[in-house]
Design a protein around this motif. Sequence first.
Motif, PDB file in Angstrom:
ATOM      1  N   GLU A   1      84.761  31.005   6.324  1.00 17.00           N
ATOM      2  CA  GLU A   1      85.965  30.226   6.644  1.00 17.00           C
ATOM      3  C   GLU A   1      85.922  28.826   6.047  1.00 17.00           C
ATOM      4  O   GLU A   1      86.838  28.036   6.239  1.00 17.00           O
ATOM      5  N   GLY A   2      84.840  28.496   5.336  1.00 17.25           N
ATOM      6  CA  GLY A   2      84.716  27.171   4.732  1.00 17.25           C
ATOM      7  C   GLY A   2      84.464  26.062   5.741  1.00 17.25           C
ATOM      8  O   GLY A   2      84.788  24.906   5.475  1.00 17.25           O
ATOM      9  N   ARG A   3      83.882  26.370   6.889  1.00 10.70           N
ATOM     10  CA  ARG A   3      83.600  25.379   7.936  1.00 10.70           C
ATOM     11  C   ARG A   3      82.123  25.009   7.923  1.00 10.70           C
ATOM     12  O   ARG A   3      81.390  25.280   8.869  1.00 10.70           O
ATOM     13  N   THR A   4      81.694  24.393   6.816  1.00  9.56           N
ATOM     14  CA  THR A   4      80.271  24.064   6.659  1.00  9.56           C
ATOM     15  C   THR A   4      80.016  22.567   6.516  1.00  9.56           C
ATOM     16  O   THR A   4      78.901  22.172   6.194  1.00  9.56           O
ATOM     17  N   HIS A   5      81.016  21.752   6.750  1.00  3.19           N
ATOM     18  CA  HIS A   5      80.854  20.288   6.654  1.00  3.19           C
ATOM     19  C   HIS A   5      81.413  19.638   7.907  1.00  3.19           C
ATOM     20  O   HIS A   5      82.485  19.073   7.860  1.00  3.19           O
ATOM     21  N   PRO A   6      80.813  19.733   9.032  1.00  5.57           N
ATOM     22  CA  PRO A   6      79.468  20.240   9.293  1.00  5.57           C
ATOM     23  C   PRO A   6      79.487  21.718   9.671  1.00  5.57           C
ATOM     24  O   PRO A   6      80.517  22.286  10.033  1.00  5.57           O
ATOM     25  N   TRP A   7      78.282  22.307   9.641  1.00  4.02           N
ATOM     26  CA  TRP A   7      78.101  23.659  10.157  1.00  4.02           C
ATOM     27  C   TRP A   7      78.232  23.587  11.678  1.00  4.02           C
ATOM     28  O   TRP A   7      77.870  22.567  12.285  1.00  4.02           O
ATOM     29  N   PRO A   8      78.735  24.641  12.316  1.00  5.38           N
ATOM     30  CA  PRO A   8      78.882  24.601  13.780  1.00  5.38           C
ATOM     31  C   PRO A   8      77.550  24.775  14.513  1.00  5.38           C
ATOM     32  O   PRO A   8      76.623  25.413  14.000  1.00  5.38           O
ATOM     33  N   ASP A   9      77.463  24.188  15.701  1.00  2.00           N
ATOM     34  CA  ASP A   9      76.296  24.416  16.545  1.00  2.00           C
ATOM     35  C   ASP A   9      76.149  25.918  16.780  1.00  2.00           C
ATOM     36  O   ASP A   9      77.147  26.627  16.944  1.00  2.00           O
ATOM     37  N   GLY A  10      74.918  26.380  16.784  1.00  4.74           N
ATOM     38  CA  GLY A  10      74.636  27.800  16.965  1.00  4.74           C
ATOM     39  C   GLY A  10      74.414  28.536  15.652  1.00  4.74           C
ATOM     40  O   GLY A  10      73.913  29.657  15.647  1.00  4.74           O
ATOM     41  N   ALA A  11      74.794  27.907  14.537  1.00  4.45           N
ATOM     42  CA  ALA A  11      74.565  28.531  13.229  1.00  4.45           C
ATOM     43  C   ALA A  11      73.062  28.542  12.943  1.00  4.45           C
ATOM     44  O   ALA A  11      72.363  27.574  13.224  1.00  4.45           O
TER      45      ALA A  11
END
Length: 161
Positions: free
Chosen positions: A64-74
Motif C-alpha cells: 500500500e506504500g505505507r512505509t514512511h513510516p512503517w506501521p507498528d507491528g511490522a
Amino acid sequence: MRKLAIALLFPAAAVLAEPAAAPNGISLPAGYKDWKMIGVSSRIEQNNLRAILGNDIAVKAAREGRTHPWPDGAILVKLSWKKSTHELFPSAEVPGDFTQADFMVKDAAKYASTGGWGYARWLGMEQKPYGANADFAQECMGCHSGAKAADYVFTHPAKLP
C-alpha cells in the motif's frame, strides 16, 4: 505435554530446540520462513544475496506504500546467503551457504532509542543469536541511521504488476 509425547515418539525431535532469544529479548518469530517477499538485495562487498520477507503487517504496508513510516507491528527479515555459481548456468548467481537472518521489529515506543525498531540477528543454520549483550542494537543503528529518511529501512519493496 504435547512436546513430551512428540519427543517420546520421535526422539530426534527432542534434540531440536527453539533458538535462543537475541540478547535484547527478541525471539525468533515462528513461521517467518513462510512470510511473503517484500524485496531482494545483494551486498557486493559481502558477496551475498538477500531475500527480504515480511509479516502480514509489513507486506500490507509495503504493497500500500505505507512505509514512511512503517506501521507498528511490522516485522522485516533479511535472509542472507553467500553467492554461489550455478553448476549448469555459470553466469547465474544463486544462494550458497546460509549466513544469517536479520530482523527488524517496529514498535515506535518500545524501541524509541533505536529509531522505533528493535533489531535481532541469528547466525548460520544453527541460528545462533548475535551479540554479547543488548547493546549490539547500537551497531545496527550505526548503519541504519544512514536510512533515517526511509524510517531506517534500506529495503525498497519490489513493485508488482
